[in-house]
Motif scaffolding. Structure first.
Motif, PDB file in Angstrom:
ATOM      1  N   GLU A   1      66.722  17.670 -48.881  1.00  0.00           N
ATOM      2  CA  GLU A   1      67.885  17.359 -49.714  1.00  0.00           C
ATOM      3  C   GLU A   1      69.114  17.093 -48.855  1.00  0.00           C
ATOM      4  OE1 GLU A   1      68.509  20.273 -52.753  1.00  0.00           O
ATOM      5  OE2 GLU A   1      66.473  20.088 -53.558  1.00  0.00           O
ATOM      6  N   VAL A   2      69.264  17.831 -47.765  1.00  0.00           N
ATOM      7  CA  VAL A   2      70.387  17.598 -46.853  1.00  0.00           C
ATOM      8  C   VAL A   2      70.292  16.202 -46.241  1.00  0.00           C
ATOM      9  CG1 VAL A   2      71.339  18.243 -44.604  1.00  0.00           C
ATOM     10  CG2 VAL A   2      70.886  20.001 -46.317  1.00  0.00           C
TER      11      VAL A   2
ATOM     12  N   GLN B   1      75.118  24.098 -41.693  1.00  0.00           N
ATOM     13  CA  GLN B   1      75.944  23.171 -42.468  1.00  0.00           C
ATOM     14  C   GLN B   1      76.262  21.935 -41.640  1.00  0.00           C
ATOM     15  OE1 GLN B   1      79.507  24.829 -44.178  1.00  0.00           O
ATOM     16  NE2 GLN B   1      80.207  22.871 -44.980  1.00  0.00           N
ATOM     17  N   PHE B   2      76.135  20.759 -42.270  1.00  0.00           N
ATOM     18  CA  PHE B   2      76.349  19.487 -41.592  1.00  0.00           C
ATOM     19  C   PHE B   2      77.666  18.849 -42.025  1.00  0.00           C
ATOM     20  CE2 PHE B   2      71.889  20.362 -41.386  1.00  0.00           C
ATOM     21  CZ  PHE B   2      71.468  19.857 -40.169  1.00  0.00           C
ATOM     22  N   HIS B   3      78.237  18.050 -41.134  1.00  0.00           N
ATOM     23  CA  HIS B   3      79.512  17.365 -41.383  1.00  0.00           C
ATOM     24  C   HIS B   3      79.470  16.014 -40.687  1.00  0.00           C
ATOM     25  CE1 HIS B   3      83.723  16.300 -40.347  1.00  0.00           C
ATOM     26  NE2 HIS B   3      84.015  16.860 -41.507  1.00  0.00           N
TER      27      HIS B   3
ATOM     28  N   SER C   1      80.035  14.558 -48.359  1.00  0.00           N
ATOM     29  CA  SER C   1      79.798  15.776 -49.141  1.00  0.00           C
ATOM     30  C   SER C   1      80.112  17.034 -48.322  1.00  0.00           C
ATOM     31  CB  SER C   1      78.346  15.823 -49.612  1.00  0.00           C
ATOM     32  OG  SER C   1      78.064  17.062 -50.245  1.00  0.00           O
ATOM     33  N   ARG C   2      80.623  18.042 -49.008  1.00  0.00           N
ATOM     34  CA  ARG C   2      80.845  19.348 -48.379  1.00  0.00           C
ATOM     35  C   ARG C   2      79.736  20.330 -48.753  1.00  0.00           C
ATOM     36  NH1 ARG C   2      86.263  17.817 -49.944  1.00  0.00           N
ATOM     37  NH2 ARG C   2      86.060  18.979 -51.908  1.00  0.00           N
ATOM     38  N   ARG C   3      78.645  19.793 -49.272  1.00  0.00           N
ATOM     39  CA  ARG C   3      77.549  20.642 -49.737  1.00  0.00           C
ATOM     40  C   ARG C   3      76.258  20.408 -48.944  1.00  0.00           C
ATOM     41  NH1 ARG C   3      78.572  19.756 -56.295  1.00  0.00           N
ATOM     42  NH2 ARG C   3      80.700  20.626 -56.307  1.00  0.00           N
ATOM     43  N   MET C   4      76.385  19.898 -47.748  1.00  0.00           N
ATOM     44  CA  MET C   4      75.195  19.574 -46.952  1.00  0.00           C
ATOM     45  C   MET C   4      74.826  20.786 -46.094  1.00  0.00           C
ATOM     46  SD  MET C   4      75.909  15.579 -45.959  1.00  0.00           S
ATOM     47  CE  MET C   4      77.401  15.915 -45.034  1.00  0.00           C
TER      48      MET C   4
ATOM     49  N   GLY D   1      61.190  28.959 -41.987  1.00  0.00           N
ATOM     50  CA  GLY D   1      60.674  27.682 -42.470  1.00  0.00           C
ATOM     51  C   GLY D   1      60.308  27.694 -43.938  1.00  0.00           C
ATOM     52  N   LYS D   2      59.784  28.819 -44.412  1.00  0.00           N
ATOM     53  CA  LYS D   2      59.450  28.943 -45.830  1.00  0.00           C
ATOM     54  C   LYS D   2      60.692  28.718 -46.693  1.00  0.00           C
ATOM     55  CE  LYS D   2      57.384  30.536 -49.671  1.00  0.00           C
ATOM     56  NZ  LYS D   2      58.543  30.683 -50.590  1.00  0.00           N
ATOM     57  N   GLN D   3      61.799  29.308 -46.279  1.00  0.00           N
ATOM     58  CA  GLN D   3      63.030  29.166 -47.058  1.00  0.00           C
ATOM     59  C   GLN D   3      63.641  27.774 -46.893  1.00  0.00           C
ATOM     60  OE1 GLN D   3      63.360  31.511 -49.101  1.00  0.00           O
ATOM     61  NE2 GLN D   3      62.073  33.042 -48.098  1.00  0.00           N
ATOM     62  N   TRP D   4      63.573  27.230 -45.701  1.00  0.00           N
ATOM     63  CA  TRP D   4      64.150  25.904 -45.452  1.00  0.00           C
ATOM     64  C   TRP D   4      63.431  24.812 -46.250  1.00  0.00           C
ATOM     65  CZ3 TRP D   4      64.725  25.334 -39.398  1.00  0.00           C
ATOM     66  CH2 TRP D   4      65.533  26.374 -38.908  1.00  0.00           C
ATOM     67  N   ARG D   5      62.099  24.913 -46.293  1.00  0.00           N
ATOM     68  CA  ARG D   5      61.312  23.804 -46.824  1.00  0.00           C
ATOM     69  C   ARG D   5      60.629  24.119 -48.148  1.00  0.00           C
ATOM     70  NH1 ARG D   5      60.524  19.923 -43.067  1.00  0.00           N
ATOM     71  NH2 ARG D   5      60.745  18.674 -44.958  1.00  0.00           N
ATOM     72  N   ARG D   6      60.456  25.419 -48.478  1.00  0.00           N
ATOM     73  CA  ARG D   6      59.687  25.792 -49.676  1.00  0.00           C
ATOM     74  C   ARG D   6      60.334  26.970 -50.401  1.00  0.00           C
ATOM     75  NH1 ARG D   6      54.946  27.915 -48.740  1.00  0.00           N
ATOM     76  NH2 ARG D   6      55.165  28.314 -46.507  1.00  0.00           N
ATOM     77  N   TRP D   7      61.653  26.912 -50.570  1.00  0.00           N
ATOM     78  CA  TRP D   7      62.366  27.970 -51.307  1.00  0.00           C
ATOM     79  C   TRP D   7      61.846  27.995 -52.738  1.00  0.00           C
ATOM     80  CZ3 TRP D   7      67.151  30.651 -49.879  1.00  0.00           C
ATOM     81  CH2 TRP D   7      67.731  31.373 -50.933  1.00  0.00           C
ATOM     82  N   LYS D   8      61.395  29.142 -53.172  1.00  0.00           N
ATOM     83  CA  LYS D   8      60.868  29.258 -54.533  1.00  0.00           C
ATOM     84  C   LYS D   8      61.961  29.723 -55.473  1.00  0.00           C
ATOM     85  CE  LYS D   8      56.938  30.966 -57.224  1.00  0.00           C
ATOM     86  NZ  LYS D   8      55.684  31.757 -57.204  1.00  0.00           N
TER      87      LYS D   8
END
Length: 305
Positions: A149-150, A186-188, A160-163, A130-137
Motif C-alpha cells: 500500500e505504501v 515512514q516515507f516522504h 501523502s503524509r500517510r505513507m 515481516g508478518k505484520q509488514w506484509r500480512r497484518w491480520k
C-alpha cells in the motif's frame, strides 16, 4: 568548512553512553547504559551506503534479513538456508527451557534444516516483523499488505503524509519471540512538481536500539530497503532518518565501544542495484553491488537474549 563523517553521529552516541548513560538492569538481565532520544541522518542520494567502518559490518547478512522480512515469513529455517543465524538465539532458548536439553546451537540449527516437523514446531518466531509488514491480520479477518500500500501511494499520491507501515500489533505482541524494535517506517517525497527527479526519504522509529550490535545492522538494512523502494517507484533515494527511543549499550559491550571510538571512520561504500525486479518481492542478495567498503576489523561481542 569540512563536514564531519556521517558515522560520527554513531560514535558520538557511543561516547555519550559510556560517559553519561543511565546504568540500569534490563529485560535480559545483562544491564545497559541507556539514554532516551537520538536522531541520525544519512544522505543516500549520491549512492552512499551507510555501512559503518569503525568495525566490520557483515552487510550481506543484514540485507538478507531485510529480504526475509519482505517475504512475510516468520520461521528461521529460510534464514538458516541462507547461512543467517542472527535469530536462532530466541527459539533455541525456548527449546532448551521447554525440554531441558543442552543441545548446541549448531545441532539445533542442523535439525531445523533437516526436519520439517521440528522446524515447524521450534523454528517459528511468531508474528514478527515481516508478518505484520506484509500480512497484518485485521479484525475483519482480512490480511493487509502495508508495504504494498505504501508503494502504491508513493506512485499515485507522493505528497501523502500517510505513507508508513509498522509492526506494533498490540493483540499479537505476546505471541512474538521478540517485540518489534524498529517498529515504524515512514516515507516522504521531495521535489514534487518542480520538474526535478523526485527523492524519497525514509524515517525509521526504533523504540529500542542495541548500539553495539543491532544499530549497525539496522541502519544498513534500512538503507537497503530505501534503495529498493526508490527503484520500484522511479525515484532517487534521499535521506535515511534514524530515530531511537531507548538507545543503549549493553554493559558487556563497553570494550567494543571503547575500541570503536579509538578508530577513525573511513568513507562509506557505494551501493548499486544490478537489476530492477518486477516488484519489491523480487530482490535477492545478488542484486546488491557494494563497492569501496574498507572497514576496520570486526569485533566479537555477545548477544543479549
Amino acid at each position: 568548512m569540512t563536514l564531519r563523517h556521517p558515522e560520527s553521529q554513531y560514535l558520538d552516541t557511543l561516547a555519550y553512553l559510556l560517559e553519561k548513560g543511565d546504568r540500569r538492569i534490563d529485560r535480559t538481565g545483562v544491564g545497559t547504559l541507556s539514554m532516551f532520544g537520538v536522531m541520525m541522518r544519512f544522505d543516500l542520494s549520491d549512492g552512499s551506503f551507510p555501512v559503518y567502518s569503525t568495525k566490520k559490518v557483515f552487510w550481506k547478512t543484514a540485507v538478507k534479513e531485510m529480504l526475509w522480512f519482505l517475504t512475510g515469513q516468520t520461521n528461521i529455517r529460510s534464514l538458516l538456508s541462507e547461512n543467517v543465524r542472527i535469530w536462532t538465539d530466541w527459539p533455541l532458548a525456548a527449546y532448551r527451557k521447554a525440554t531441558g536439553s543442552d543441545i548446541s546451537q549448531e545441532d539445533f540449527e542442523d535439525r531445523i534444516l533437516a526436519d520439517d516437523a521440528f522446524a515447524e514446531e521450534w523454528g517459528d518466531l511468531g508474528p514478527v516483523y515481516g508478518k505484520q509488514w506484509r500480512r497484518w491480520k485485521g479484525a475483519d479477518g482480512k490480511e493487509y499488505d502495508q508495504l504494498a500500500e505504501v508503494i502504491e501511494t508513493l506512485r499515485k499520491n507522493p505528497s501523502s503524509r500517510r505513507m508508513l507501515f509498522h509492526a506494533w500489533n498490540v493483540p499479537e505482541l505476546d505471541q512474538m519471540a521478540l517485540h518489534p524494535c524498529h517498529m515504524t517506517y515512514q516515507f516522504h517525497v521531495s521535489n514534487i512538481g518542480e520538474g526535478l527527479r523526485q527523492k524519497v526519504s525514509l524515517l525509521v522509529l526504533q523504540r529500542s536500539s542495541d548500539m553495539g550490535l543491532g544499530n549497525p545492522f539496522n541502519v544498513c538494512q534500512q538503507a537497503a530497503l530505501l534503495a529498493m523502494v526508490a527503484q520500484q517507484v522511479d525515484m532517487t533515494p534521499g535521506e535515511l532518518v534514524w530515530v531511537g527511543g531507548d538507545v543503549h549499550l549493553y554493559l558487556d559491550h563497553q570494550d567494543l565501544a571503547r575500541t570503536v571510538l579509538e578508530r577513525e571512520p573511513r568513507p562509506f561504500p557505494k551501493l548499486r542495484l544490478l537489476r530492477r525486479p518486477d516488484s519489491i518481492d523480487g530482490y535477492t542478495i545478488d542484486d546488491f553491488e557494494v563497492t569501496g567498503y574498507d572497514p576496520h576489523p570486526a569485533i566479537e561481542a555477545p548477544v543479549a537474549v
